[in-house]
Design an enzyme around this catalytic site. Sequence first.
Site, PDB file in Angstrom:
ATOM      1  N   TYR A  22      39.078  40.153  46.502  1.00 13.01           N
ATOM      2  CA  TYR A  22      39.970  40.095  47.921  1.00 13.01           C
ATOM      3  C   TYR A  22      38.927  39.775  48.889  1.00 13.01           C
ATOM      4  O   TYR A  22      37.692  40.587  48.736  1.00 13.01           O
ATOM      5  CB  TYR A  22      40.517  41.453  48.191  1.00 13.01           C
TER       6      TYR A  22
ATOM      7  N   GLU B 232      42.166  35.712  55.481  1.00 18.03           N
ATOM      8  CA  GLU B 232      42.622  36.747  54.254  1.00 18.03           C
ATOM      9  C   GLU B 232      42.636  35.702  53.188  1.00 18.03           C
ATOM     10  O   GLU B 232      43.695  35.115  53.084  1.00 18.03           O
ATOM     11  CB  GLU B 232      43.765  37.727  54.532  1.00 18.03           C
TER      12      GLU B 232
END
Length: 396
Positions: free
Chosen positions: A118, A206
Amino acid sequence: MNLHEYQGKELLSSFGVRIQRGIVAQNADEAVEAAKKLTEETGTGWHVIKAQVHAGGRGKGGGVKLAKNLDEVKSLAGQIIGMDLVTPQTSAEGKRVHQVLVAEDVYYPGDSEPEEYYMSVLLNRSNGRNMIMYSTEGGMDIETVAEETPHLIFTEEIDPATGILPFQARKVAFNLGLSGTAFKEMTRFVTSLYKAYVQSDSSLFEINPVLKTSDDKIMAVDAKVSLDDNALFRHKDLAELRDLREENPIEVEAGEKGLNYVDLDGNVGCMVNGAGLAMATMDLIKQAGGEPANFLDVGGTADAARVEAAFEIILKDPNVKAILINIFGGIVRCDRVAQGVIDAYKNMGNINVPIIVRLQGTNADIAKELIDNSGLAVLSATEFQEAADKVQEVLS
Ligand code: GDP
Ligand code: MN
């Protein structure tokens, strides 16, 4: 302003960030053409068909599917385009899918487990610095990781004067447990990702997941990009990427009329001048037991035309059962606003929800007289609390 995944990936790629390659398609036939072209360019046999909507969690909702041949590309694209995709981030009705991204399959079959990470870039508002937030736990909800295993989330703050420094990029790669080629790839990835963030004036990147392929390439498989609206004037090319179909239609219309409007779930429409007063008005409505239907700042010049435009916008929301107008006459005189309300009311002729008007400031007394003598179903109030209480009275 949010971008679609395919637009976000193009932006990243233009800054040298490696991405899972793909081509956007508006229908099943275009999807097949896209798949053929990708096979030529990348050699991929399998393709992923990915719904392009402004919402995450598409995989969970059935908006990301693997196609193992062209027939499957065609049928899956046909299935996904036109569907109302429900994900943990949409309403229960879901979001209509207008296009799909046909992407190369980068989870090579038969190979050892691909690694998913991530990574996000965002502003830490407490110290005004950008930071890179990253984790070994990619591919799942970062909220869940934050709750259950917070020690697996790392942050790296960037000094605006220097930008990301080589040792910081190495630290990211190290904390993700990488070595060799993958380590080098990651330092390049995070460096160009940060550059893309700063130079595009973004407010959020993101990338979930960032993938390490079995041949040690690091690439963005997903991309959520939010651009800073206040900087769009210097990115005309990016401003053009706006997809109005993804936005609330009433908010879009309000924006065109120069009104600052945000749609909310309640039943009390609000018309206020000034963002601070609008926030305070919403608080007071809640405190009196109501629920605001919107945030609406009509701005400094609350003349008849603007008041009428604001009425039209508020009344487009079928949930509105009463309207509270709360205007402070500082720059604008209250009697002019009152006249504006009366004129707009008469012009529109179809307002059948009760209206409570609170005008304070220059010529407030004349304004109150105008409202009270207008013969219209408009209630006036002088005090803030009194206005909110009157709203509750007419609703009960
Ligand atoms: P999101 O669900 O909206 O976050 O969409 P993502 O772009 O993150 O895709 C969801 C999931 O699809 C990813 O976590 C991957 O597990 C899977 N996925 C994405 N690309 C590929 C691919 O090329 N091959 C395979 N097999 N799975 C993929
Ligand atoms: Mn994702």
